[in-house]
Each structure stands twice: as C-alpha cells, then as structure tokens.
Design a protein around this motif. Structure first.
Motif, mmCIF file in Angstrom:
data_model
loop_
_atom_site.group_PDB
_atom_site.id
_atom_site.type_symbol
_atom_site.label_atom_id
_atom_site.label_comp_id
_atom_site.label_asym_id
_atom_site.label_seq_id
_atom_site.Cartn_x
_atom_site.Cartn_y
_atom_site.Cartn_z
ATOM 1 N N ARG A 45 0.595 -1.153 0.109
ATOM 2 C CA ARG A 45 0.245 0.024 0.080
ATOM 3 C C ARG A 45 0.830 1.248 -0.043
ATOM 4 N NH1 ARG A 45 -3.996 -2.265 4.767
ATOM 5 N NH2 ARG A 45 -4.871 -3.791 4.087
ATOM 6 N N ASN A 46 0.616 2.042 -1.011
ATOM 7 C CA ASN A 46 1.364 3.274 -1.187
ATOM 8 C C ASN A 46 0.513 4.705 -0.802
ATOM 9 O OD1 ASN A 46 4.266 2.761 -2.747
ATOM 10 N ND2 ASN A 46 2.775 1.275 -3.633
ATOM 11 N N VAL A 47 1.413 5.461 -0.156
ATOM 12 C CA VAL A 47 0.658 6.841 0.051
ATOM 13 C C VAL A 47 1.844 7.742 -0.565
ATOM 14 C CG1 VAL A 47 -0.263 8.403 1.630
ATOM 15 C CG2 VAL A 47 -0.868 6.307 1.854
ATOM 16 N N TRP A 48 1.653 8.492 -1.355
ATOM 17 C CA TRP A 48 2.582 9.695 -1.861
ATOM 18 C C TRP A 48 2.062 11.032 -1.472
ATOM 19 C CZ3 TRP A 48 3.746 7.504 -7.249
ATOM 20 C CH2 TRP A 48 4.247 6.004 -7.093
ATOM 21 N N ARG A 49 2.738 11.887 -0.810
ATOM 22 C CA ARG A 49 2.411 13.502 -0.960
ATOM 23 C C ARG A 49 3.432 14.184 -1.426
ATOM 24 N NH1 ARG A 49 -0.887 16.766 2.661
ATOM 25 N NH2 ARG A 49 -1.258 14.827 3.888
#
Length: 213
Positions: A45-49
C-alpha cells in the motif's frame, strides 16, 4: 500529454539541456507491506504526498473548469493518467526476493486527492507472482530516472503488517550516498550523467525495508 505529469514520470524535461541526474519533484512516501493469511505477500500500500510546486502545476493542467481546485472528475483523470504512464516504471515499486527482482501487477486504480495545496496519491500493488514470506525480502519506492525524489521521513513510514511477519527481522536501510558513489565509481561515467535512464543507479540510493524471515 500535459506538462505536469511527465515531470513526475521522468518522461520529459522542462527545458532543453535540463539534467536528469538530480530530482526536481519531491514527495513524502509511506509504504505498508501486507502479509496474507496464506503466508504470501498480499499487497503493498502506497501513499505519496507531493511538494507544493509540483502539485500546483498539476492543478493548473487538470483544473478544466478553472475553479482553482480539483473536482472529483479531475482527480480521477489525474489518477488515470498516472496509472497508464507509471506502468513502464513498475509503479516506482522495487521488490526483491533473495536478490531476485520481482515485478508488480498493474493496480486497479490510483486514487488522488488534493489537500492544503498538495497532491496525494493512494494505491496498492501486488507482486506479479506469488511471493512467500521467507528468505530475505526487500521493498522500496524510487524513481529510476532520478527525476522524482521519494522520501520516507521516518523509519515508521516503512511497515510490515500481518501475523506472517512476526517471525521476521525488520530493518530500514538508508544507503550512505558517499559509500554508494565510492563502491560504484566504474559505473558513474559521463554517459550515466547524460542519460541515467539507461542505468539502475537510483536503486542503490533508495531507502528500503528489509525483512529476513
């Protein structure tokens, strides 16, 4: 293709002669490696800001009704564009199993949001083949073109979730750039700095999660 997304993808440059050998886009990342009940890796699971400059350029390119925000249909268009384009870059995801590189399957969707002037992307990928949780496994996120810098601000942003990992030893590896350069001097030729897309050097600099199971 619009100008903003190729910045992320490393497919074009802003101006003639602009070097690829250092990042121009910055993103804070979080990676959750999920173990399945069957003893295999279930998904990553990826989260990019993204930084505000890049985010504002995406806003300008995709804000079709010029209301200075990204509406749901515009956010969906950003996600669709990235979904198509990042396929050639393995969705910036690197996985190895006892030193062997494992590709990832195409995600179903890349969800996008725009909060406080920053673009966020959320999506999950799965290994392209069954990947048992055993041996030495590594997981990371990096741009092979070195155009985007994917940064894990804290070691806690690289996590393994699930009972199968209880028997594993966990380590977050942050390579020392000076050591990487010293160990790979033969590869750092003029050709590399002129066209780093033909090499995989950025993988050597990338932060990664190592699990020994």
């Amino acid at each position: 293709m619009r100008k903003a997304l190729p910045l992320l993808l490393g497919l074009t440059v802003l101006a003639p002669g602009l070097a690829f050998a250092h990042p121009h886009i910055f993103a804070e990342a979080r990676l959750e490696v999920v173990g399945g009940a069957d003893g295999n890796i279930a998904e990553l699971r990826n989260v990019w800001r993204f930084d505000e400059i890049f985010s504002s350029s995406v806003l300008m390119d995709f804000d079709k009704n010029t209301n200075l925000k990204l509406d749901p249909d515009e956010l969906a268009e950003v996600g669709k564009t990235v979904l198509e384009s990042l396929a050639d870059f393995n969705y910036y995801t690197t996985i190895t199993e006892d030193g062997k590189t494992i590709a990832v399957a195409r995600p179903d969707v890349i969800n996008v949001d725009y909060q406080d002037g920053q673009l966020l992307m959320f999506f999950a990928v799965k290994p392209s083949t069954a990947m048992p949780i055993k041996g030495k496994l590594t997981f990371g996120v990096y741009d092979p073109t070195m155009y985007a810098a994917m940064d894990f601000a804290s070691d806690d942003d690289l996590v393994a979730i699930g009972d199968p990992f209880k028997a594993c030893k966990r380590a977050v590896v942050r390579p020392d750039p000076d050591e990487v350069l010293a160990q790979n001097q033969a590869s750092l030729t003029d050709a590399f700095f002129n066209d780093p897309t033909g090499t995989d050097m950025s993988k050597l600099f990338a932060t990664r999660l190592e699990l020994t199971c």
